[in-house]
Motif scaffolding. Structure first.
Motif, PDB file in Angstrom:
ATOM      1  N   CYS A 102       0.862  -1.190   0.000  1.00 44.01           N
ATOM      2  CA  CYS A 102       0.000   0.000   0.000  1.00 44.01           C
ATOM      3  C   CYS A 102       0.888   1.225   0.000  1.00 44.01           C
ATOM      4  O   CYS A 102       2.046   1.151   0.405  1.00 44.01           O
ATOM      5  CB  CYS A 102      -0.860   0.042   1.255  1.00 44.01           C
ATOM      6  SG  CYS A 102      -2.046  -1.294   1.338  1.00 44.01           S
ATOM      7  N   SER A 161       0.294   3.872   1.917  1.00 45.82           N
ATOM      8  CA  SER A 161       0.478   4.200   3.330  1.00 45.82           C
ATOM      9  C   SER A 161      -0.396   3.241   4.123  1.00 45.82           C
ATOM     10  O   SER A 161      -1.287   2.601   3.560  1.00 45.82           O
ATOM     11  CB  SER A 161       0.074   5.656   3.597  1.00 45.82           C
ATOM     12  OG  SER A 161      -1.278   5.821   3.255  1.00 45.82           O
ATOM     13  N   LYS A 162      -0.123   3.151   5.418  1.00 45.63           N
ATOM     14  CA  LYS A 162      -0.888   2.202   6.245  1.00 45.63           C
ATOM     15  C   LYS A 162      -2.022   2.955   6.947  1.00 45.63           C
ATOM     16  O   LYS A 162      -1.770   3.928   7.680  1.00 45.63           O
ATOM     17  CB  LYS A 162       0.052   1.554   7.270  1.00 45.63           C
ATOM     18  CG  LYS A 162      -0.606   0.500   8.141  1.00 45.63           C
ATOM     19  CD  LYS A 162      -0.711  -0.858   7.464  1.00 45.63           C
ATOM     20  CE  LYS A 162      -1.510  -1.838   8.311  1.00 45.63           C
ATOM     21  NZ  LYS A 162      -1.765  -3.108   7.637  1.00 45.63           N
ATOM     22  N   CYS A 163      -3.247   2.549   6.719  1.00 45.09           N
ATOM     23  CA  CYS A 163      -4.384   3.227   7.352  1.00 45.09           C
ATOM     24  C   CYS A 163      -4.452   2.821   8.826  1.00 45.09           C
ATOM     25  O   CYS A 163      -4.169   1.665   9.170  1.00 45.09           O
ATOM     26  CB  CYS A 163      -5.680   2.851   6.642  1.00 45.09           C
ATOM     27  SG  CYS A 163      -5.624   3.227   4.883  1.00 45.09           S
ATOM     28  N   TYR A 194      -6.688   2.050  10.903  1.00 43.26           N
ATOM     29  CA  TYR A 194      -7.663   1.061  11.395  1.00 43.26           C
ATOM     30  C   TYR A 194      -7.377  -0.339  10.850  1.00 43.26           C
ATOM     31  O   TYR A 194      -8.008  -1.304  11.226  1.00 43.26           O
ATOM     32  CB  TYR A 194      -9.085   1.468  10.957  1.00 43.26           C
ATOM     33  CG  TYR A 194      -9.186   1.707   9.457  1.00 43.26           C
ATOM     34  CD1 TYR A 194      -9.428   0.655   8.583  1.00 43.26           C
ATOM     35  CD2 TYR A 194      -9.005   2.974   8.925  1.00 43.26           C
ATOM     36  CE1 TYR A 194      -9.481   0.853   7.211  1.00 43.26           C
ATOM     37  CE2 TYR A 194      -9.044   3.188   7.559  1.00 43.26           C
ATOM     38  CZ  TYR A 194      -9.290   2.127   6.715  1.00 43.26           C
ATOM     39  OH  TYR A 194      -9.327   2.320   5.356  1.00 43.26           O
ATOM     40  N   CYS A 195      -6.390  -0.466   9.949  1.00 45.62           N
ATOM     41  CA  CYS A 195      -6.301  -1.664   9.113  1.00 45.62           C
ATOM     42  C   CYS A 195      -5.347  -2.719   9.674  1.00 45.62           C
ATOM     43  O   CYS A 195      -4.188  -2.428   9.959  1.00 45.62           O
ATOM     44  CB  CYS A 195      -5.824  -1.245   7.726  1.00 45.62           C
ATOM     45  SG  CYS A 195      -5.558  -2.649   6.631  1.00 45.62           S
ATOM     46  N   SER A 245      -0.857  -5.812   4.936  1.00 44.81           N
ATOM     47  CA  SER A 245      -0.507  -4.758   3.980  1.00 44.81           C
ATOM     48  C   SER A 245       0.697  -3.983   4.494  1.00 44.81           C
ATOM     49  O   SER A 245       0.794  -3.708   5.696  1.00 44.81           O
ATOM     50  CB  SER A 245      -1.705  -3.814   3.783  1.00 44.81           C
ATOM     51  OG  SER A 245      -2.108  -3.269   5.019  1.00 44.81           O
ATOM     52  N   GLY A 294      -6.034  -7.134  -1.184  1.00 45.58           N
ATOM     53  CA  GLY A 294      -4.788  -6.591  -0.634  1.00 45.58           C
ATOM     54  C   GLY A 294      -4.885  -6.200   0.810  1.00 45.58           C
ATOM     55  O   GLY A 294      -5.809  -6.612   1.507  1.00 45.58           O
ATOM     56  N   GLY A 295      -3.926  -5.340   1.125  1.00 43.44           N
ATOM     57  CA  GLY A 295      -3.104  -4.464   0.321  1.00 43.44           C
ATOM     58  C   GLY A 295      -3.906  -3.686  -0.744  1.00 43.44           C
ATOM     59  O   GLY A 295      -5.114  -3.570  -0.683  1.00 43.44           O
ATOM     60  N   THR A 296      -3.155  -3.163  -1.660  1.00 43.50           N
ATOM     61  CA  THR A 296      -3.759  -2.352  -2.717  1.00 43.50           C
ATOM     62  C   THR A 296      -3.379  -2.924  -4.087  1.00 43.50           C
ATOM     63  O   THR A 296      -2.390  -2.477  -4.694  1.00 43.50           O
ATOM     64  CB  THR A 296      -3.310  -0.880  -2.591  1.00 43.50           C
ATOM     65  OG1 THR A 296      -3.527  -0.440  -1.247  1.00 43.50           O
ATOM     66  CG2 THR A 296      -4.092   0.021  -3.527  1.00 43.50           C
ATOM     67  N   ASN A 299      -8.031   1.536  -4.728  1.00 44.36           N
ATOM     68  CA  ASN A 299      -8.177   2.740  -3.913  1.00 44.36           C
ATOM     69  C   ASN A 299      -8.456   3.913  -4.851  1.00 44.36           C
ATOM     70  O   ASN A 299      -7.905   3.957  -5.955  1.00 44.36           O
ATOM     71  CB  ASN A 299      -6.898   3.010  -3.120  1.00 44.36           C
ATOM     72  CG  ASN A 299      -6.775   2.075  -1.920  1.00 44.36           C
ATOM     73  OD1 ASN A 299      -7.484   1.086  -1.842  1.00 44.36           O
ATOM     74  ND2 ASN A 299      -5.883   2.398  -1.012  1.00 44.36           N
ATOM     75  N   ARG A 331      -7.091   8.412   5.115  1.00 40.27           N
ATOM     76  CA  ARG A 331      -7.115   8.054   3.692  1.00 40.27           C
ATOM     77  C   ARG A 331      -6.374   9.091   2.867  1.00 40.27           C
ATOM     78  O   ARG A 331      -6.281  10.260   3.238  1.00 40.27           O
ATOM     79  CB  ARG A 331      -8.566   7.914   3.203  1.00 40.27           C
ATOM     80  CG  ARG A 331      -9.324   6.841   3.939  1.00 40.27           C
ATOM     81  CD  ARG A 331      -8.770   5.463   3.689  1.00 40.27           C
ATOM     82  NE  ARG A 331      -9.072   4.991   2.353  1.00 40.27           N
ATOM     83  CZ  ARG A 331      -8.735   3.794   1.887  1.00 40.27           C
ATOM     84  NH1 ARG A 331      -8.063   2.939   2.658  1.00 40.27           N
ATOM     85  NH2 ARG A 331      -9.045   3.434   0.669  1.00 40.27           N
TER      86      ARG A 331
HETATM   87  S1  SF4 Z   1      -5.187  -2.463   2.710  1.00 43.38           S
HETATM   88 FE1  SF4 Z   1      -6.427  -0.662   2.272  1.00 43.38          FE
HETATM   89  S2  SF4 Z   1      -7.207  -0.145   4.287  1.00 43.38           S
HETATM   90 FE2  SF4 Z   1      -5.426  -1.461   4.635  1.00 43.38          FE
HETATM   91  S3  SF4 Z   1      -3.658  -0.078   4.798  1.00 43.38           S
HETATM   92 FE3  SF4 Z   1      -3.824  -0.644   2.683  1.00 43.38          FE
HETATM   93  S4  SF4 Z   1      -4.993   1.036   1.758  1.00 43.38           S
HETATM   94 FE4  SF4 Z   1      -5.339   1.122   3.956  1.00 43.38          FE
END
Ligand code: SF4
Ligand SMILES: C[S@@+](CC[C@H](N)C(=O)[O-])C[C@H]1O[C@@H](n2cnc3c(N)ncnc32)[C@H](O)[C@@H]1O
Length: 384
Positions: A13, A15-17, A19-20, A24, A62-64, A97, A134
């Motif tokens: 990804c 960046s790391k969100c 809440y996630c 990833s 994912g991930g993205t 995304n 985000r």
């Molecule tokens: S998988 Fe999606 S929600 Fe999780 S860190 Fe990556 S972009 Fe953010």
């Protein structure tokens, strides 16, 4: 020929969100050619274990995965077609995304064979996007939805609600806007605080207050009501679709069909010589890559599941579905007769409490039951 769903995990990804807790990772550089070759190698290895199957769906998660080079996605799709026969109208989903870089690649992904996109919109409110960490704006999200609509035959987007301080009226307004933008499918998740995330630590320190049970319940009820009014049927706890437009790939998990998982940390469930087997690959992207380059796969777990565990898994998954569990199908797949395997007293109690619905052929949860699904399933299993 038994069907097979194919899941391919892209672990990176931008960046790391906060809440996630998905597998990833943020990396400055990804050696794309090595990743492409390794994913193809592990896909071939999975095929060698499951040659006599018909592939029913492919899902890039994912991930993205929308950050994956399109020729990698294209090569993987081609390889699936080369290795297995596939169903007509094979569903090929890509999680994306809504950032401009990824949107610019939609044409190429569609050309590579992707025919369904699932966009991580998460919110249509600027303050909420900021809170959720985000990288996109509300306008960016709307532009991405429009592009998804014009580039792919099917599209869905995800929203996260039951956020700190969110009122019923605010969510009702946001949902109305979402419904104006929606196609045939929406995924609407209540925010959960997962361990080992930035939100977990902030929440523990009192950084924000989550909605209480009654507030979450009211938000969930409102959501289901609104979706139904607009013709999007709540077919799973967090998933809503017009009839026939459900995610076929995710349905495979919930009805207990076989699936292979390719890429770091991907899970699989395979029936091999009549034995249900759980598989999982190495989670760390670097270790996964090294192992796959050395031995053609990075499978860490290849574990036969006993009948009880299999039945429990199927029960947990089946109760997520609005259509519930079909007794005959359940018995055929793992030998459990749910009418006798579960404690009749408890089942009758939950039925009279309005948590379960029972017919001659099916066991299913009510909306009230889905609100307490984890506890309900745990109680049913304790007596099974
Ligand atoms: S998988 Fe999606 S929600 Fe999780 S860190 Fe990556 S972009 Fe953010
Ligand atoms: C694999 S994740 C994300 C895919 C993609 N990278 C993205 O961010 O859009 C799939 C979805 O799970 C949901 N999700 C992830 N963590 C969550 C959490 N803690 N609470 C609620 N929903 C969550 C988000 O809606 C997300 O879009």
């Amino acid at each position: 020929m038994k069907s097979l769903a194919v899941y391919i995990h892209w672990p990176f990804c931008k960046s790391k969100c906060p809440y996630c807790d998905f597998n990833s990772h943020v990396r400055e550089q990804v050696e794309q050619e090595r990743w492409k070759a390794a994913l193809l190698a592990e896909l071939r290895h999975m095929h060698a274990q499951t040659p006599d199957r018909r592939v029913s769906s492919i899902f890039f998660g994912g991930g993205t995965p929308s950050l994956m080079p399109q020729d990698t996605a294209g090569a993987l799709i081609e390889e699936v077609h080369r290795l297995w026969p596939t169903v007509d109208g094979l569903e090929i989903t890509l999680e994306a995304n809504p950032t401009s870089v990824e949107m610019a690649n939609f044409t190429a992904f569609a050309k590579a064979g992707v025919n369904r996109v699932s966009l991580g919109v998460q919110s249509l409110r600027a303050d909420a996007l900021e809170f959720l960490g985000r990288e996109h704006s509300v306008d960016g999200a709307k532009a991405a939805i429009e592009l998804a609509r014009t580039h792919f035959p099917r599209y869905s987007f995800d929203l996260i609600y039951a956020r700190p301080g969110q009122t019923l009226d605010e969510w009702a307004d946001e949902l109305e806007e979402a419904l104006d933008l929606a196609g045939e499918h929406l995924s609407l998740y209540q925010l959960t605080i997962e361990e080992n995330t930035a939100f977990y630590h902030a929440y523990k320190k009192g950084g924000f207050i989550m909605p209480d049970e009654a507030e979450s319940e009211a938000l969930y009820r409102l959501t289901e009501q609104e979706m139904l009014v607009h013709g999007l049927f709540p077919y799973e706890v967090s998933n809503y679709a017009r009839p026939g437009e459900e995610s076929r790939h995710n349905l495979s998990y919930w009805v207990g069909d076989d699936y292979v998982g390719v890429g770091p940390g991907a899970h699989g469930r395979l029936t091999i010589d009549g034995v249900r087997t759980a598989t999982q690959t190495l989670k760390s992207p670097e270790r996964w890559l090294e192992n796959t380059e050395k031995q053609g796969h990075a499978i860490e777990v290849w574990q036969p599941i006993d009948h009880t565990t299999e039945a429990e898994e199927r029960l947990m998954m089946g109760l997520r579905l609005r259509s519930g569990i079909d007794y005959a199908g359940f018995m055929a797949s793992n030998g459990w007769d749910l009418r006798t395997a579960l404690d009749a007293g408890k089942v009758a109690l939950y039925q009279s409490n309005g948590l379960l619905e029972i017919s001659d052929t099916h066991l299913r949860t009510t909306l009230q039951g889905r609100l307490v699904l984890n506890r309900l399933t745990a109680e049913l299993l304790r007596t099974a």
